[in-house]
Design a protein around this motif. Sequence first.
Motif, short mmCIF file in Angstrom:
data_model
loop_
_atom_site.label_atom_id
_atom_site.label_comp_id
_atom_site.label_asym_id
_atom_site.label_seq_id
_atom_site.Cartn_x
_atom_site.Cartn_y
_atom_site.Cartn_z
N ASP A 181 0.83 -1.20 0.00
CA ASP A 181 0.00 0.00 0.00
C ASP A 181 0.87 1.26 0.00
OD1 ASP A 181 -2.35 -1.55 0.19
OD2 ASP A 181 -2.16 -1.65 2.37
N LEU A 182 1.93 1.23 0.77
CA LEU A 182 2.85 2.37 0.82
C LEU A 182 3.49 2.60 -0.54
CD1 LEU A 182 4.60 1.65 4.26
CD2 LEU A 182 2.64 3.14 3.79
N LEU A 183 3.90 1.51 -1.18
CA LEU A 183 4.50 1.62 -2.50
C LEU A 183 3.50 2.17 -3.51
CD1 LEU A 183 6.59 1.08 -4.73
CD2 LEU A 183 5.78 -1.29 -4.79
N HIS A 184 2.31 1.60 -3.55
CA HIS A 184 1.31 2.01 -4.54
C HIS A 184 0.90 3.47 -4.34
CE1 HIS A 184 0.12 -2.49 -4.93
NE2 HIS A 184 1.18 -2.19 -5.66
N GLY A 185 0.65 3.86 -3.10
CA GLY A 185 0.26 5.24 -2.84
C GLY A 185 1.33 6.23 -3.21
N HIS A 186 2.57 5.89 -2.86
CA HIS A 186 3.69 6.79 -3.18
C HIS A 186 3.94 6.82 -4.69
CE1 HIS A 186 7.76 8.46 -1.55
NE2 HIS A 186 7.17 9.28 -2.38
N ALA A 187 3.82 5.69 -5.35
CA ALA A 187 4.06 5.63 -6.80
C ALA A 187 3.02 6.46 -7.56
CB ALA A 187 4.04 4.19 -7.29
N ILE A 188 1.77 6.44 -7.10
CA ILE A 188 0.73 7.27 -7.73
C ILE A 188 1.10 8.74 -7.60
CG2 ILE A 188 -1.67 8.02 -7.59
CD1 ILE A 188 -2.34 5.15 -6.63
N PHE A 189 1.56 9.12 -6.41
CA PHE A 189 1.95 10.51 -6.20
C PHE A 189 3.14 10.87 -7.09
CE2 PHE A 189 4.60 13.67 -4.02
CZ PHE A 189 3.69 14.72 -3.93
N MET A 190 4.13 9.98 -7.18
CA MET A 190 5.29 10.24 -8.04
C MET A 190 4.84 10.49 -9.49
SD MET A 190 7.92 7.23 -6.90
CE MET A 190 8.17 6.79 -5.18
N ALA A 191 3.95 9.63 -9.98
CA ALA A 191 3.50 9.75 -11.37
C ALA A 191 2.78 11.08 -11.60
CB ALA A 191 2.58 8.58 -11.72
#
Length: 257
Positions: free
Chosen positions: A106-116
């Motif tokens: 969840d931490l990875l997915h949430g942060h990756a969305i923000f990065m994108a």
Amino acid sequence: MGASMALRAFRYWLLRYRRTWRGTVVISVANPLLFLIAIGAGLGQVVAPDTDALGGVSYLAFFAPGMLAAASMQNGLVESAFPVSFSSRPGGTYPVAAATPLEPSDLLHGHAIFMAIRVTMSAAAFLAVMVALGAAQSTLVLLALPAATLTAMAFALPAAAWAVTLSDVEPVGRVFKWVVMPLYLFSGTFFAVTQLPEVLRPIVYVTPLWHGVDLCRSLSLGTATWAGSLGHVAYLTAMVAVGYLLARRNYRRHLHA
């Protein structure tokens, strides 16, 4: 449930950005735009457009899409390597969040969305100035925005996979010195790869940034081909996929409560 938890992690980064966005403007937007204006529109005025290396276009038209890709690479690393390494330290955001119902994925997915979202915003600002300066030669330049985002994420996710394993942020600075700067200089951003010695060209052609630069440039100049574009997209997508898989594994190993 997983998507809902990932969105919670994303909202954290979004709320954090609302308080810190001013500090990111210079490095993610202002620096690349100054490069574009100073080198593309300034120095570019004295570079002959009819050279074989430039393909008969102005230096601004040649340089701008390359800088779009290079700036996206830099922003992808800025939005991943530094925040992930800081967040992974004891007492940082990641270990604290991992002690809640949030899973490492969840931490990875949430942060990756923000990065994108962040790299897309920066690329859109750059692209708007690029078009305003007359650097685009084709309406296909609109596709350079997703191409720039793909280039950024091809660096961001592998960087996140590595940064989450760090106990100190110092190695990240060395990456910018020994990886980012050489790629900036020798991936076709400032001059054509054909101007390099023949022995170095195969090395350049396997770097992710060259694929991003060539993809953005061909779209901007209207010289893109289906085969060439699909090859670039496939390469960069593979980088994203490998980075994501490594990040999932490393987040799970280093953040599991």
